[in-house]
Scaffold this active site. Structure first.
Site, PDB file in Angstrom:
ATOM      1  CB  CYS A  79      -1.004  -0.014   1.145  1.00  0.00           C
ATOM      2  SG  CYS A  79      -0.301   0.039   2.804  1.00  0.00           S
ATOM      3  CG  HIS A 131      -4.485  -0.469   3.902  1.00  0.00           C
ATOM      4  ND1 HIS A 131      -3.582  -1.131   3.114  1.00  0.00           N
ATOM      5  CD2 HIS A 131      -5.563  -0.223   3.122  1.00  0.00           C
ATOM      6  CE1 HIS A 131      -4.094  -1.302   1.906  1.00  0.00           C
ATOM      7  NE2 HIS A 131      -5.296  -0.752   1.884  1.00  0.00           N
ATOM      8  CG  HIS A 143      -6.646  -0.343  -1.488  1.00  0.00           C
ATOM      9  ND1 HIS A 143      -6.694  -1.325  -0.531  1.00  0.00           N
ATOM     10  CD2 HIS A 143      -7.787  -0.471  -2.205  1.00  0.00           C
ATOM     11  CE1 HIS A 143      -7.828  -2.001  -0.659  1.00  0.00           C
ATOM     12  NE2 HIS A 143      -8.506  -1.506  -1.665  1.00  0.00           N
TER      13      HIS A 143
END
Length: 176
Positions: A79, A131, A143
């Site tokens: 990510c 994240h 993502h």
């Protein structure tokens, strides 16, 4: 398949993490609107050379395999690697390599103020900012989710992301 991104617009000056909030302001002509989605083409219509380039870069990342710790799309991306790779092509340099590090950059913004290119953060590992994704409008973000998946588009309205949302930061600021 090789994922190749052309050079960023010449109006973008390289920036360090400390100057990240103002690095591209002069190159964005109209970043205040959320892009409209062209449902037929699956693309986003944007104004401003930086946002257009960001759009092309993100679309080129879709489908790349997940690989923890990688900044190289040919090997896969995690990510934060996705964010660092895409924003480095826009002239940002020395960006932190983790989601939690990226959460300290730019300006904090409310969920209702999200614009294309904003970073969205989630608690996916029992800690804040574990994240990160890049907001693309209409409640959606791109993502690198997790091992076994690819760079993908998801919705902030999905229950998983709703319950884990930690906030957002703006690195591309057209207001200053």
């Amino acid at each position: 398949e090789q994922h190749r991104i052309s050079q960023p617009p010449s109006a973008v000056a390289p920036a360090t993490a400390s100057a990240v909030t103002s690095a591209v302001t002069s190159a964005v002509t109209d970043a205040t609107q959320t892009p409209a989605r062209d449902k037929d083409a699956g693309r986003f219509e944007l104004q401003g050379s930086i946002l257009s380039y960001l759009q092309e870069s993100l679309e080129g990342m879709l489908g790349i395999a997940y690989r923890f710790g990688s900044l190289n799309p040919a090997r896969g991306l995690d990510c934060s690697g996705l964010v660092v790779h895409v924003f480095s092509k826009l002239g940002f340099s020395d960006l932190p390599r983790t989601a939690s590090g990226l959460a300290g950059l730019g300006s904090q913004i409310d969920k209702g103020e999200l614009r294309f290119g904003d970073l969205v953060f989630f608690n996916t590992r029992g800690r804040r900012y574990s994240h990160v994704g890049i907001y693309i409008g209409e409640g959606r973000f791109i993502h690198a989710a997790t091992r076994g998946r690819k760079v993908m588009e998801s919705s902030l309205d999905e229950r998983y992301y709703q319950t884990r949302y930690n906030g957002a930061r703006r690195l591309i600021n057209a207001d200053s």
